[in-house]
Design a protein around this motif. Structure first.
Motif, PDB file in Angstrom:
ATOM      1  N   SER A 149       0.743  -1.099  -0.175  1.00 37.33           N
ATOM      2  CA  SER A 149       0.143   0.009  -0.024  1.00 37.33           C
ATOM      3  C   SER A 149       1.033   1.306   0.161  1.00 37.33           C
ATOM      4  N   GLU A 150       1.869   1.311   0.818  1.00 37.02           N
ATOM      5  CA  GLU A 150       2.755   2.520   0.862  1.00 37.02           C
ATOM      6  C   GLU A 150       3.348   2.724  -0.496  1.00 37.02           C
ATOM      7  N   THR A 151       3.791   1.711  -1.176  1.00 38.49           N
ATOM      8  CA  THR A 151       4.518   1.865  -2.508  1.00 38.49           C
ATOM      9  C   THR A 151       3.380   2.285  -3.437  1.00 38.49           C
ATOM     10  N   ALA A 153       0.838   4.338  -2.577  1.00 38.29           N
ATOM     11  CA  ALA A 153       0.587   5.715  -2.516  1.00 38.29           C
ATOM     12  C   ALA A 153       1.800   6.668  -3.030  1.00 38.29           C
ATOM     13  N   ASP A 176      -7.581  -0.142   0.447  1.00 37.97           N
ATOM     14  CA  ASP A 176      -6.879   1.158   0.611  1.00 37.97           C
ATOM     15  C   ASP A 176      -6.473   1.847  -0.941  1.00 37.97           C
TER      16      ASP A 176
END
Length: 297
Positions: A149-151, A153, A176
């Motif tokens: 998920s952070e990637t 974003a 997400d």
């Protein structure tokens, strides 16, 4: 720029009995689907892209683009580019610069299983050499690596990356992506289409929509309009077809059923083998229940 919404079909690539690309059948499929769906994807996994060389893939793309132009419907076309050798992938993407594409569908490099930082840099390199919008294709069971998920974003902040084909296998990730990024989320697992759309997904790249595509489009439109009960019943009716089509490796069941309809041969390239006759017979029964004409609008 196309919005990447609605129902997109990841086209099969028809082959003749000698294994050559059957361009006549390919153009016939485009004529059939172009008036109905919101987009077409060429040379994805359903299109057996891994079994074709670069010149064959470009020939398939050009045939589809020509058929779409001849149809007069202006149906958007996206091109899949995958592989494990990054320079070759970037070269293939660069070769598409002059084609009138809605976008390029790109998974992370397969087999290498890079770190998240490596995935992020890979997509920066893709955007740098791509003249069209980029659709990130997350499909860990093929590439061997999951995009976190952070990637995503961070990817959403890169100009040129506009959408995701979501085969991530995680309802949490899907939520997400839809709620926390500006990317257009297209369900890539047919059985997850309804849930993704209800969460706010933009559409789907749906292999099962080779059959009764108008019913898949109606499902999407019903959810867009808030007619949830109608959409629920429509999806329940489609589920038996979806489940059967993926009960043997894709795209063998799709080609087997298309062959029964006289739309293309059932021929596949190695390592794929034909769908079992029992499965094809069952698919015919299920399709007849969905549409007694076993035909398209």
């Amino acid at each position: 720029m196309h919005t990447f919404s609605g129902i997109w079909i990841p086209l099969v690539t028809p082959f003749d009995t000698q294994g050559a690309i059957d361009f006549k059948a390919l153009r016939g499929l485009v004529r059939l689907y172009a008036p109905v769906v919101q987009g077409l994807v060429v040379c994805g996994s359903t299109g057996e892209a891994q079994a074709m060389n670069p010149s064959e893939r470009l020939a398939v793309l050009d045939a589809v683009l020509e058929a779409v132009a001849a149809s007069g419907y202006g149906t958007p076309v996206a091109m899949g580019v995958g592989g494990s050798h990054v320079p070759s992938m970037l070269e293939d993407i660069g070769a598409l610069r002059t084609r009138p594409l809605a976008g390029v569908l790109v998974p992370p490099p397969s087999y290498a299983r890079p770190a998240q930082a490596g995935i992020l840099q890979f997509y920066r390199d893709v955007v740098a050499c791509c003249a069209q919008p980029v659709v990130v294709y997350t499909i860990p069971y093929r590439t061997g690596v999951a995009i976190e998920s952070e990637t995503f974003a961070a990817l959403a902040d890169i100009p040129g990356i506009v959408a995701v084909k979501d085969c991530g296998g995680s309802s949490t990730l899907t939520t997400d992506l839809i709620q926390q990024t500006s990317l257009r989320i297209l369900a890539g697992e047919d059985a997850q289409l309804f849930g993704s759309l209800c969460l706010g997904g933009a559409g789907g790249i749906v292999a099962a929509a080779h059959f009764v595509p108008e019913r898949f489009v109606a499902l999407w439109r019903a959810i867009e309009a808030g007619r949830l009960a109608e959409a629920r019943e429509g999806f329940r009716a489609l589920l038996p077809l979806i489940r059967l089509l993926f009960s043997e490796p894709n795209p063998a069941p799709i080609k087997g059923l298309l062959a029964q309809q006289g739309l293309c041969g059932a021929n596949l390239r190695a390592p794929h083998v034909a769908a079992s006759s029992q499965l094809v017979s069952r698919l015919l029964e299920v399709l007849a229940e969905l549409d007694p004409r076993t035909a398209f609008i």
